[in-house]
Design a protein around this motif. Structure first.
Motif, PDB file in Angstrom:
ATOM      1  N   HIS A 201      41.669   3.611  81.024  1.00 29.57           N
ATOM      2  CA  HIS A 201      42.888   3.056  81.599  1.00 29.57           C
ATOM      3  C   HIS A 201      43.975   4.119  81.721  1.00 29.57           C
ATOM      4  CE1 HIS A 201      41.301  -0.909  79.937  1.00 29.57           C
ATOM      5  NE2 HIS A 201      41.314  -1.027  81.241  1.00 29.57           N
ATOM      6  N   LYS A 202      43.710   5.311  81.182  1.00 27.22           N
ATOM      7  CA  LYS A 202      44.708   6.368  81.209  1.00 27.22           C
ATOM      8  C   LYS A 202      44.543   7.151  82.506  1.00 27.22           C
ATOM      9  CE  LYS A 202      44.966   6.710  76.163  1.00 27.22           C
ATOM     10  NZ  LYS A 202      44.873   7.591  74.981  1.00 27.22           N
ATOM     11  N   TYR A 250      57.186   1.724  84.156  1.00 22.49           N
ATOM     12  CA  TYR A 250      58.104   1.332  83.079  1.00 22.49           C
ATOM     13  C   TYR A 250      59.299   0.616  83.687  1.00 22.49           C
ATOM     14  CZ  TYR A 250      55.144   4.785  80.873  1.00 22.49           C
ATOM     15  OH  TYR A 250      54.058   5.474  80.428  1.00 22.49           O
ATOM     16  N   GLY A 412      43.920  -6.696  77.338  1.00 23.93           N
ATOM     17  CA  GLY A 412      45.324  -6.990  77.590  1.00 23.93           C
ATOM     18  C   GLY A 412      45.698  -8.396  77.150  1.00 23.93           C
ATOM     19  N   THR A 436      49.919  -0.842  73.786  1.00 28.70           N
ATOM     20  CA  THR A 436      49.114  -0.922  75.010  1.00 28.70           C
ATOM     21  C   THR A 436      47.803  -0.158  74.889  1.00 28.70           C
ATOM     22  OG1 THR A 436      50.179   1.013  76.035  1.00 28.70           O
ATOM     23  CG2 THR A 436      51.209  -1.135  76.397  1.00 28.70           C
ATOM     24  N   ARG A 437      47.350   0.080  73.655  1.00 24.68           N
ATOM     25  CA  ARG A 437      46.089   0.810  73.470  1.00 24.68           C
ATOM     26  C   ARG A 437      44.937   0.027  74.099  1.00 24.68           C
ATOM     27  NH1 ARG A 437      44.771   2.944  67.672  1.00 24.68           N
ATOM     28  NH2 ARG A 437      45.920   4.718  68.504  1.00 24.68           N
ATOM     29  N   LYS A 444      49.613  -3.297  81.071  1.00 22.03           N
ATOM     30  CA  LYS A 444      50.678  -2.516  80.437  1.00 22.03           C
ATOM     31  C   LYS A 444      52.030  -2.898  81.020  1.00 22.03           C
ATOM     32  CE  LYS A 444      48.206   1.713  79.089  1.00 22.03           C
ATOM     33  NZ  LYS A 444      48.144   3.180  79.241  1.00 22.03           N
ATOM     34  N   TYR A 448      55.227  -4.290  78.930  1.00 24.65           N
ATOM     35  CA  TYR A 448      56.548  -3.650  78.974  1.00 24.65           C
ATOM     36  C   TYR A 448      57.622  -4.640  79.434  1.00 24.65           C
ATOM     37  CZ  TYR A 448      53.786   0.689  78.844  1.00 24.65           C
ATOM     38  OH  TYR A 448      52.909   1.679  78.509  1.00 24.65           O
ATOM     39  N   SER A 465      53.718   4.861  69.365  1.00 31.59           N
ATOM     40  CA  SER A 465      52.804   5.107  70.483  1.00 31.59           C
ATOM     41  C   SER A 465      52.360   6.564  70.508  1.00 31.59           C
ATOM     42  CB  SER A 465      53.475   4.757  71.810  1.00 31.59           C
ATOM     43  OG  SER A 465      52.597   5.031  72.890  1.00 31.59           O
ATOM     44  N   GLU A 470      54.755   6.604  77.559  1.00 28.22           N
ATOM     45  CA  GLU A 470      55.202   5.295  77.092  1.00 28.22           C
ATOM     46  C   GLU A 470      56.433   5.431  76.206  1.00 28.22           C
ATOM     47  OE1 GLU A 470      52.336   1.909  76.184  1.00 28.22           O
ATOM     48  OE2 GLU A 470      52.639   2.807  74.210  1.00 28.22           O
TER      49      GLU A 470
END
Length: 506
Positions: A201-202, A250, A412, A436-437, A444, A448, A465, A470
């Motif tokens: 997801h990164k 964000y 999630g 949000t790991r 995410k 947020y 985090s 983040e």
């Protein structure tokens, strides 16, 4: 002519009432790193479980072609036997065994009929060096953190003669340095001719490492992007993942002007008798009403230990220093006392410590505050349903019903259930440890947004985090930890990745 090590053709997979995969096509070339991306519930892990034999031949339709041959895996050992190795997001290690015993479990190094322990330990040392894990092979798994256990899993996979290595969120539990080491390791494996499939997801990692990236959405193949053609960009991946553009990951909010301090620590120290050292050293922090403070630092810096020492000290550290809550000195000796003082803690390990995976949504949400649905000492099941429905709606938990088992939810949605569980206790201070790991970019954004909503309602948040983006994107102020100490405090204007890393590596 392109040479594929893997082709998955028209793969469809159904569960009762749910079509998880619909005619998915997925191809991996020999010697490439291919990322598989999509929101939670898109079908990524299901597709890989089909590939590895967890879902055996006959439980799905379509063909798996590996090295030119159609495969019919009846179990996971069949895929392992031909060179496919898979590392799942859920760790599968034996906590009371050593690192070397775990690495070679089921694949023992033998000298005749007897296990050759000396050779096992020696080969384990070599594998640990390869994955950049600085522990001795004799270390017990239970003495390692989640991130280090993940590296043991990778070493375990490399102990077998893999040609295709599948990694499901391998860096979800790692800090940025360890993540970078892992990505470099995958590049080294690629140079050795090993093909890799990585679910992540990164998006920064995907952009850095992927030769190609395939996007799944709602169990279908949306597209395959090629790095050589410049197609793997954050904007393009997000648009294909969620079916829309997210302009700002964000969400914006104004910084608080309230100077009311709701929590302060002065010369706060926590001694871990088991480790024989201070895990938090003379920490001084403050948290204002309606504020998010970020706690940054490398793995092992003491961030989680700081959080636990605040939240009633469940690890039984020997604590000294002064804690003030809403202006009054407090000594919290148990998590129940922390809850009464309106503090809540959402753990970094939602599967291990945060949720009852075999129970349903409503039972999990009510678990931390049963008095809230049992005013006369008897559980009011109708009230439990009302509470569950309230948080399911307010937190946008996607599930078929309140009776859905939490272990079957996406990462999630599991995180939202964990958040709802603690919001039901009525906190004024919320500690979020890696909030949000292991969840996708769409989820995410939702987390947020929920955080900003809670802040607007007067809550205060401590956010731990490992993702610097983040920390920078969500924090009003940032405290940086290293070796149990607060190395510095940065305002949102002062905080940059470089400034944080400089303090974190002191």
């Amino acid at each position: 002519m392109t040479e594929y090590i893997l082709e998955m053709r028209n793969i469809s997979k159904e569960f009762p009432g749910v079509k998880a995969l619909t005619d998915v096509n997925f191809q991996v070339e020999k010697g490439e790193i291919h990322c598989l991306v999509g929101e939670n519930g898109a079908g990524k892990s299901t597709l890989m479980k089909v590939l590895s034999g967890v879902y055996p031949y006959g439980t799905y339709t379509g063909d798996i072609v590996y090295n030119g041959n159609v495969q019919q895996f009846k179990e996971i050992n069949d895929s392992v036997a031909i060179g496919i190795g898979i590392i799942y997001q859920e760790l599968a290690l034996f906590p009371d065994l050593t690192v070397y015993e775990n690495i070679f479990a089921g694949n023992e190094v033998r000298k005749g009929p007897v296990i050759d322990w000396n050779k096992t330990i020696r080969q384990s040392s070599e594998l640990l060096q390869k994955v950049k894990l600085r522990v001795t092979p004799e270390t017990l798994i239970k003495d390692l953190g989640v991130g280090k256990q993940q590296l043991v899993e990778i070493a375990k996979a490399l102990s077998k003669d893999v040609q295709l290595l599948i990694l499901d969120e391998p860096t979800a539990a790692l800090n940025e340095d360890d993540s970078e080491n892992l990505l470099n390791l995958l590049k080294e494996l690629k140079a050795q001719g090993i093909s890799c499939i990585m679910i992540s997801h990164k998006l920064k990692e995907v952009i850095e490492i992927a030769d190609k990236a395939t996007v799944l959405r709602d169990g279908k193949t949306i597209c395959t992007l090629d790095a050589k053609k410049g197609e793997i960009t954050e904007t393009r991946i997000i648009k294909n993942m969620v079916g829309r553009e997210i302009e700002d990951i964000y969400p914006k909010r104004s910084h608080p002007e309230n100077d009311e301090v709701v929590l302060s620590l002065e010369n706060w120290t926590a001694y871990d008798a088991q480790l024989g050292r201070n895990v938090v050293k003379n920490a001084n922090i403050s948290l204002k009403k309606g504020e998010i403070i970020g706690i940054a630092g490398l793995m092992g810096s003491g961030r989680t230990e700081l959080a636990l020492s605040i939240f009633g000290n469940p690890k039984k550290y020997k604590v000294s220093g002064e804690m003030k809550l809403f202006g009054e000195s407090k000594t919290l000796k148990h998590t129940s006392e922390a809850i009464k003082e309106r503090i809540a803690y959402v753990t970094e390990d939602r599967k291990g410590d945060g949720l009852f995976l075999l129970q349903d949504i409503k039972s999990n949400i009510s678990a931390a505050h049963l008095k809230g649905i049992a005013p006369k000492g008897v559980l009011n099941l109708n009230e439990e349903v009302k509470v569950g429905a309230r948080y399911k709606d307010s937190l946008y938990i996607k599930a078929s019903s309140l009776e859905q088992v939490v272990g079957k939810l996406s990462g999630g949605n599991q995180q939202k259930v964990s958040l709802g569980k603690w919001l039901f206790t009525g906190p004024k201070i919320l500690i979020l440890d890696e909030p949000t790991r292991g969840i996708d970019v769409g989820a995410k954004f939702e987390i947020y947004t929920i955080m900003n909503q809670l802040i607007s309602e007067g809550l205060s948040i401590i956010m731990i985090s490992s993702e610097l983006g983040e920390v920078l994107g969500m924090s009003d102020r940032v405290y940086v930890m290293a070796e149990g100490e607060i190395k510095g405090e940065l305002t949102s204007e002062q905080a940059t990745q470089e400034a944080i890393m400089e303090l974190a590596t002191q």
